[in-house]
Enzyme design. Sequence first.
Site, PDB file in Angstrom:
ATOM      1  N   SER A   1       0.893  -1.189   0.068  1.00 42.86           N
ATOM      2  CA  SER A   1       0.042  -0.012   0.023  1.00 42.86           C
ATOM      3  C   SER A   1       0.789   1.358  -0.025  1.00 42.86           C
ATOM      4  O   SER A   1       0.362   2.448  -0.460  1.00 42.86           O
ATOM      5  CB  SER A   1      -0.716   0.286   1.300  1.00 42.86           C
ATOM      6  OG  SER A   1      -1.491  -1.015   1.233  1.00 42.86           O
TER       7      SER A   1
ATOM      8  N   HIS B   1      -1.805  -2.986  -6.807  1.00 40.92           N
ATOM      9  CA  HIS B   1      -2.457  -2.627  -5.541  1.00 40.92           C
ATOM     10  C   HIS B   1      -3.905  -2.447  -5.811  1.00 40.92           C
ATOM     11  O   HIS B   1      -4.733  -1.700  -6.572  1.00 40.92           O
ATOM     12  CB  HIS B   1      -2.029  -1.218  -5.236  1.00 40.92           C
ATOM     13  CG  HIS B   1      -2.541  -0.699  -3.844  1.00 40.92           C
ATOM     14  ND1 HIS B   1      -2.997   0.660  -3.655  1.00 40.92           N
ATOM     15  CD2 HIS B   1      -2.710  -1.343  -2.800  1.00 40.92           C
ATOM     16  CE1 HIS B   1      -3.253   0.806  -2.541  1.00 40.92           C
ATOM     17  NE2 HIS B   1      -3.193  -0.445  -1.916  1.00 40.92           N
TER      18      HIS B   1
ATOM     19  N   GLU C   1      -4.263  -0.004  -8.909  1.00 45.68           N
ATOM     20  CA  GLU C   1      -3.020   0.793  -9.324  1.00 45.68           C
ATOM     21  C   GLU C   1      -1.815  -0.232  -9.895  1.00 45.68           C
ATOM     22  O   GLU C   1      -1.791  -0.973  -8.953  1.00 45.68           O
ATOM     23  CB  GLU C   1      -2.472   1.578  -8.282  1.00 45.68           C
ATOM     24  CG  GLU C   1      -3.471   2.635  -7.869  1.00 45.68           C
ATOM     25  CD  GLU C   1      -3.244   3.424  -6.554  1.00 45.68           C
ATOM     26  OE1 GLU C   1      -3.481   4.607  -6.515  1.00 45.68           O
ATOM     27  OE2 GLU C   1      -2.890   2.658  -5.503  1.00 45.68           O
TER      28      GLU C   1
ATOM     29  N   ASN D   1      -3.983   6.081  -1.821  1.00 44.53           N
ATOM     30  CA  ASN D   1      -3.799   6.127  -0.327  1.00 44.53           C
ATOM     31  C   ASN D   1      -3.157   7.532   0.047  1.00 44.53           C
ATOM     32  O   ASN D   1      -3.265   8.101   0.969  1.00 44.53           O
ATOM     33  CB  ASN D   1      -2.861   4.956  -0.029  1.00 44.53           C
ATOM     34  CG  ASN D   1      -3.693   3.629   0.336  1.00 44.53           C
ATOM     35  OD1 ASN D   1      -4.832   3.698   0.123  1.00 44.53           O
ATOM     36  ND2 ASN D   1      -2.852   2.792   0.333  1.00 44.53           N
TER      37      ASN D   1
HETATM   38  N1  3HC Z   1     -15.910  -9.010   0.509  1.00 42.48           N
HETATM   39  C1  3HC Z   1     -16.605  -9.294  -0.394  1.00 42.48           C
HETATM   40  N2  3HC Z   1     -17.848  -8.833  -0.942  1.00 42.48           N
HETATM   41  C2  3HC Z   1     -18.232  -7.835  -0.230  1.00 42.48           C
HETATM   42  C3  3HC Z   1     -17.559  -7.462   0.977  1.00 42.48           C
HETATM   43  C4  3HC Z   1     -16.589  -8.146   1.273  1.00 42.48           C
HETATM   44  N3  3HC Z   1     -15.561  -7.816   2.477  1.00 42.48           N
HETATM   45  N4  3HC Z   1     -18.177  -6.410   1.499  1.00 42.48           N
HETATM   46  C5  3HC Z   1     -19.355  -6.326   0.877  1.00 42.48           C
HETATM   47  N5  3HC Z   1     -19.264  -7.038  -0.099  1.00 42.48           N
HETATM   48  C6  3HC Z   1     -20.291  -7.059  -1.159  1.00 42.48           C
HETATM   49  C7  3HC Z   1     -21.615  -7.427  -0.932  1.00 42.48           C
HETATM   50  O1  3HC Z   1     -21.884  -8.988  -1.057  1.00 42.48           O
HETATM   51  C8  3HC Z   1     -22.688  -6.833  -1.896  1.00 42.48           C
HETATM   52  O2  3HC Z   1     -22.414  -7.554  -3.274  1.00 42.48           O
HETATM   53  P1  3HC Z   1     -23.671  -7.520  -4.170  1.00 42.48           P
HETATM   54  O3  3HC Z   1     -24.105  -6.002  -4.543  1.00 42.48           O
HETATM   55  O4  3HC Z   1     -23.071  -8.403  -5.314  1.00 42.48           O
HETATM   56  O5  3HC Z   1     -24.729  -8.360  -3.594  1.00 42.48           O
HETATM   57  C9  3HC Z   1     -21.775  -5.570  -2.359  1.00 42.48           C
HETATM   58  O6  3HC Z   1     -20.323  -5.919  -1.804  1.00 42.48           O
HETATM   59  C10 3HC Z   1     -22.576  -4.333  -1.467  1.00 42.48           C
HETATM   60  O7  3HC Z   1     -22.463  -4.644  -0.082  1.00 42.48           O
HETATM   61  P2  3HC Z   1     -23.181  -4.426   1.021  1.00 42.48           P
HETATM   62  O8  3HC Z   1     -24.764  -4.154   0.329  1.00 42.48           O
HETATM   63  O9  3HC Z   1     -23.273  -5.479   2.132  1.00 42.48           O
HETATM   64  O10 3HC Z   1     -22.966  -2.898   1.696  1.00 42.48           O
HETATM   65  P3  3HC Z   1     -22.287  -1.607   1.012  1.00 42.48           P
HETATM   66  O11 3HC Z   1     -23.449  -1.234   0.055  1.00 42.48           O
HETATM   67  O12 3HC Z   1     -22.563  -0.605   2.135  1.00 42.48           O
HETATM   68  O13 3HC Z   1     -21.296  -1.816   0.547  1.00 42.48           O
HETATM   69  C11 3HC Z   1     -18.754  -1.511   0.898  1.00 42.48           C
HETATM   70  C12 3HC Z   1     -20.104  -2.162   1.312  1.00 42.48           C
HETATM   71  C13 3HC Z   1     -18.597  -2.010  -0.806  1.00 42.48           C
HETATM   72  C14 3HC Z   1     -17.694  -1.951   1.823  1.00 42.48           C
HETATM   73  C15 3HC Z   1     -18.938   0.128   0.725  1.00 42.48           C
HETATM   74  O14 3HC Z   1     -19.399   0.638   1.900  1.00 42.48           O
HETATM   75  C16 3HC Z   1     -17.551   0.866   0.201  1.00 42.48           C
HETATM   76  O15 3HC Z   1     -17.293   0.653  -1.087  1.00 42.48           O
HETATM   77  N6  3HC Z   1     -16.982   1.315   1.216  1.00 42.48           N
HETATM   78  C17 3HC Z   1     -15.769   1.928   0.977  1.00 42.48           C
HETATM   79  C18 3HC Z   1     -14.616   1.270   0.974  1.00 42.48           C
HETATM   80  C19 3HC Z   1     -13.299   1.870   0.577  1.00 42.48           C
HETATM   81  O16 3HC Z   1     -13.240   2.976   0.564  1.00 42.48           O
HETATM   82  N7  3HC Z   1     -12.283   1.091   0.402  1.00 42.48           N
HETATM   83  C20 3HC Z   1     -10.932   1.315   0.034  1.00 42.48           C
HETATM   84  C21 3HC Z   1     -10.224   1.371   1.390  1.00 42.48           C
HETATM   85  S1  3HC Z   1      -8.365   1.714   1.082  1.00 42.48           S
HETATM   86  C22 3HC Z   1      -7.594   0.638   0.501  1.00 42.48           C
HETATM   87  O17 3HC Z   1      -8.212  -0.553   0.356  1.00 42.48           O
HETATM   88  C23 3HC Z   1      -6.151   0.684   0.344  1.00 42.48           C
HETATM   89  C24 3HC Z   1      -5.269  -0.165   1.038  1.00 42.48           C
HETATM   90  O18 3HC Z   1      -4.096  -0.208   0.596  1.00 42.48           O
HETATM   91  C25 3HC Z   1      -5.681  -0.112   2.503  1.00 42.48           C
END
Ligand code: 3HC
Length: 315
Positions: free
Chosen positions: A125, A146, A158, A196
């Site tokens: 990351s 990434h 990325e 990030n």
């Molecule tokens: N694994 C697999 N699928 C998942 C999941 C997981 N952990 N969490 C949610 N899903 C799927 C669900 O099954 C659902 O799928 P479907 O539409 O096919 O039925 C879909 O995602 C939507 O999930 P929910 O309806 O339960 O919930 P939300 O609509 O609230 O979505 C979320 C959840 C996708 C986590 C959304 O809130 C989101 O996009 N949040 C922001 C996440 C973000 O910013 N991530 C970046 C973090 S930084 C990073 O990763 C960089 C690294 O270097 C740290």
Amino acid sequence: MVDRAARDFARVGVIGLGTMGAGIVEVVARTGLDVVAVEVDHAGTARGREALEHSTARAVERGKLTPDEAAAVHARVRYATSLDAVAGCGLVVEAVPEHLELKKDIFAALDRLVGPETVLATNTSSLSVTEIAVATANPRRVVGLHFFNPAPVLSFVEVIRTVVTDEGVVSDVVELARQLGKQPVVVGDKAGFIANALLFGYLNHAVSMYETRYASREDVDAAMRLGCGLPMGPLALMDLIGLDTAYEILDTMYRQGRDRLHAPSPLIKQMVSAGLRGRKTGRGFYTYAEPGSSAVVPDALTPSASVWGAGRCGR
Ligand code: 3HC
């Protein structure tokens, strides 16, 4: 221009089956490619298998996969506890914790194990892809790849090119990312890359607002979710990313750039030391039904219903 056969990525190795690694295994296997999924011990491979089972079961419940398709996804994944298992892979993606020396050791070992055409990718990351690459005898075949959490859901990746990465390697990895259903962008090797670098100063600031008691966790999260239309608030997102991972990323970015925006808020380290690492441990800024669950349950900090009204939740 001379035509060049694209590399064979029919079998992909994934090293490390934590939150990101397990998600990457799922993305690759659901695309129809074979995966060799490696962890240090059987407990680690069991956790990786459980994560895949949980996710595919949910997809079946929601009608996104048939039971037969889910079975085929599982059949494509072979679990192993030794790096040797990735010897026949065309691409190996490393997704172990954010410790430079650990990643360098793994890349040095992989370099000796795999064939000369195999591409080695790190899902780091924030660490320097170049420093990881130079632990190998052939840094030209090393890139960053990434993913974003949850990897099966978020469609951006990325691809990080160092000053020595072979152009053919970059274009083949970009092509693979598209095959995996992702939208790739190619960037240079700068701490935090694009996403990030923008995200973590904001997350750190949110923690600091909460830490100094300027605002409750629910209010911080509601501001960004309801006021700015983001899918989740920053403290809920910290819990999803994992506070240990977030700390490592901030610390690395701070050490590289000396921008005080990235100096980790002291609370993050304290929570990590106390085992409050977010969803994966069942507690972070919020409390979850169980480790790994996304269901928030009330705790001592939850505002009382009389103030907030039934069903009101700021996350
Ligand atoms: N694994 C697999 N699928 C998942 C999941 C997981 N952990 N969490 C949610 N899903 C799927 C669900 O099954 C659902 O799928 P479907 O539409 O096919 O039925 C879909 O995602 C939507 O999930 P929910 O309806 O339960 O919930 P939300 O609509 O609230 O979505 C979320 C959840 C996708 C986590 C959304 O809130 C989101 O996009 N949040 C922001 C996440 C973000 O910013 N991530 C970046 C973090 S930084 C990073 O990763 C960089 C690294 O270097 C740290």
